[in-house]
Design a protein around this motif. Structure first.
Motif, PDB file in Angstrom:
ATOM      1  N   GLU A   3      37.295  43.896  33.574  1.00  0.00           N
ATOM      2  CA  GLU A   3      36.151  43.079  33.849  1.00  0.00           C
ATOM      3  C   GLU A   3      36.332  41.591  33.157  1.00  0.00           C
ATOM      4  N   PHE A   4      36.928  41.557  31.895  1.00  0.00           N
ATOM      5  CA  PHE A   4      37.385  40.156  31.272  1.00  0.00           C
ATOM      6  C   PHE A   4      38.246  39.272  32.365  1.00  0.00           C
ATOM      7  N   PHE A   5      39.204  40.057  32.965  1.00  0.00           N
ATOM      8  CA  PHE A   5      40.145  39.097  33.533  1.00  0.00           C
ATOM      9  C   PHE A   5      39.472  38.888  35.091  1.00  0.00           C
ATOM     10  N   PHE A   6      39.053  39.646  35.574  1.00  0.00           N
ATOM     11  CA  PHE A   6      38.647  39.759  37.082  1.00  0.00           C
ATOM     12  C   PHE A   6      37.288  39.374  37.415  1.00  0.00           C
ATOM     13  N   GLU A   7      36.363  39.157  36.276  1.00  0.00           N
ATOM     14  CA  GLU A   7      34.845  38.836  36.647  1.00  0.00           C
ATOM     15  C   GLU A   7      34.538  37.462  36.169  1.00  0.00           C
ATOM     16  N   SER A   8      35.227  36.796  35.230  1.00  0.00           N
ATOM     17  CA  SER A   8      34.721  35.660  34.423  1.00  0.00           C
ATOM     18  C   SER A   8      35.936  34.483  34.507  1.00  0.00           C
ATOM     19  N   LYS A  11      35.257  32.590  30.976  1.00  0.00           N
ATOM     20  CA  LYS A  11      35.995  33.138  29.994  1.00  0.00           C
ATOM     21  C   LYS A  11      37.503  32.872  30.088  1.00  0.00           C
ATOM     22  N   ILE A  12      38.087  32.839  31.174  1.00  0.00           N
ATOM     23  CA  ILE A  12      39.425  32.665  31.248  1.00  0.00           C
ATOM     24  C   ILE A  12      39.849  31.302  30.760  1.00  0.00           C
ATOM     25  N   VAL A  13      39.006  30.339  31.428  1.00  0.00           N
ATOM     26  CA  VAL A  13      39.203  28.773  30.942  1.00  0.00           C
ATOM     27  C   VAL A  13      38.913  28.860  29.483  1.00  0.00           C
ATOM     28  N   LEU A  48      46.573  30.172  37.202  1.00  0.00           N
ATOM     29  CA  LEU A  48      46.820  31.297  37.718  1.00  0.00           C
ATOM     30  C   LEU A  48      45.720  32.219  37.474  1.00  0.00           C
ATOM     31  N   GLY A  49      45.317  32.576  36.180  1.00  0.00           N
ATOM     32  CA  GLY A  49      44.227  33.268  35.920  1.00  0.00           C
ATOM     33  C   GLY A  49      43.018  33.314  36.590  1.00  0.00           C
ATOM     34  N   VAL A  50      42.582  31.716  36.875  1.00  0.00           N
ATOM     35  CA  VAL A  50      41.311  31.503  37.748  1.00  0.00           C
ATOM     36  C   VAL A  50      41.673  31.880  39.042  1.00  0.00           C
ATOM     37  N   LEU A  51      42.709  31.822  39.592  1.00  0.00           N
ATOM     38  CA  LEU A  51      43.194  32.043  40.950  1.00  0.00           C
ATOM     39  C   LEU A  51      43.019  33.474  41.313  1.00  0.00           C
ATOM     40  N   VAL A  52      43.739  34.278  40.280  1.00  0.00           N
ATOM     41  CA  VAL A  52      43.666  35.661  40.312  1.00  0.00           C
ATOM     42  C   VAL A  52      42.080  36.412  40.257  1.00  0.00           C
ATOM     43  N   GLU A  53      41.359  35.544  39.569  1.00  0.00           N
ATOM     44  CA  GLU A  53      40.143  35.981  39.174  1.00  0.00           C
ATOM     45  C   GLU A  53      39.229  35.862  40.687  1.00  0.00           C
ATOM     46  N   ARG A  54      39.349  34.726  41.231  1.00  0.00           N
ATOM     47  CA  ARG A  54      38.978  34.586  42.400  1.00  0.00           C
ATOM     48  C   ARG A  54      39.386  35.409  43.469  1.00  0.00           C
ATOM     49  N   TRP A  55      40.578  36.041  43.521  1.00  0.00           N
ATOM     50  CA  TRP A  55      41.219  36.707  44.658  1.00  0.00           C
ATOM     51  C   TRP A  55      40.880  37.967  44.375  1.00  0.00           C
TER      52      TRP A  55
END
Length: 183
Positions: A3-8, A11-13, A48-55
């Motif tokens: 959830e940390f990596f794929f839902e926010s 948090k990544i930024v 890249l983390g934000v793009l993956v989270e959106r995808w």
């Protein structure tokens, strides 16, 4: 952790900047080319983390999207549209929803807050959403606004869609009434 990596993306930024800013400060202070390279790589990893989270759409995000669509359907007083989101394997739930919905005339249905969305760890095809709505409705001579806590239990069916297998709604001032059928 998923959830940390794929839902926010926030948090990544946030964590990414927490790591990146010191490298930028050190690179600027020491005028070190390697530190500049590390800083730029970290910025690339944040992007890249934000793009993956959106995808990537997690089951919790799928449930949140279904609940948002359901609020729109309820606001439109679309009984048949609502019944399409109820599992056909639960005819008693279909019958209860079919008989209950026409007794209300909704003018608005707004999601206020999600208390909890839970995906069953033992069976990822089962989930529960506990949330609060604000409704403006007419029923049996009453016309006005109300707040309701709603618990929806879902199962992911063979067509890949989350469907309601049980539901309840309660007065939010009486939290003891709320049930969570699966967990």
């Amino acid at each position: 952790m998923r959830e940390f990596f794929f839902e926010s993306s926030f948090k990544i930024v946030g964590y990414g900047m927490f790591l990146t800013v010191p490298f930028y400060v050190m690179a600027h202070h020491f005028r070190n080319r390697r530190l500049w390279i590390v800083s730029h790589i970290l910025v690339g990893l944040i992007a890249l983390g934000v793009l993956v989270e959106r995808w990537v759409v997690t089951p919790r995000e799928e449930i949140r999207n279904v609940v948002s669509r359901l609020a729109d359907i309820v606001e439109q007083n679309d009984v048949e549209g609502l019944l399409q989101h109820v599992s056909k394997s639960r005819p008693e739930v279909v019958d209860r929803a079919r008989s209950e919905m026409p007794s209300y005339d909704f003018n608005s249905c707004n999601l206020m807050t999600f208390h909890k969305i839970t995906v069953d760890e033992n069976n990822p095809a089962r989930a529960s959403a506990d949330f609060m709505v604000s409704v403006n409705l007419t029923m049996k001579g009453y016309q006005g606004s109300a707040w309701r806590d709603v618990v929806l239990n879902f199962e992911k069916e063979s067509d890949g869609k989350w469907r309601i297998v049980e539901y309840s709604h309660h007065d939010p001032t009486n939290r003891k009434e709320r049930t969570n059928f699966f967990f």
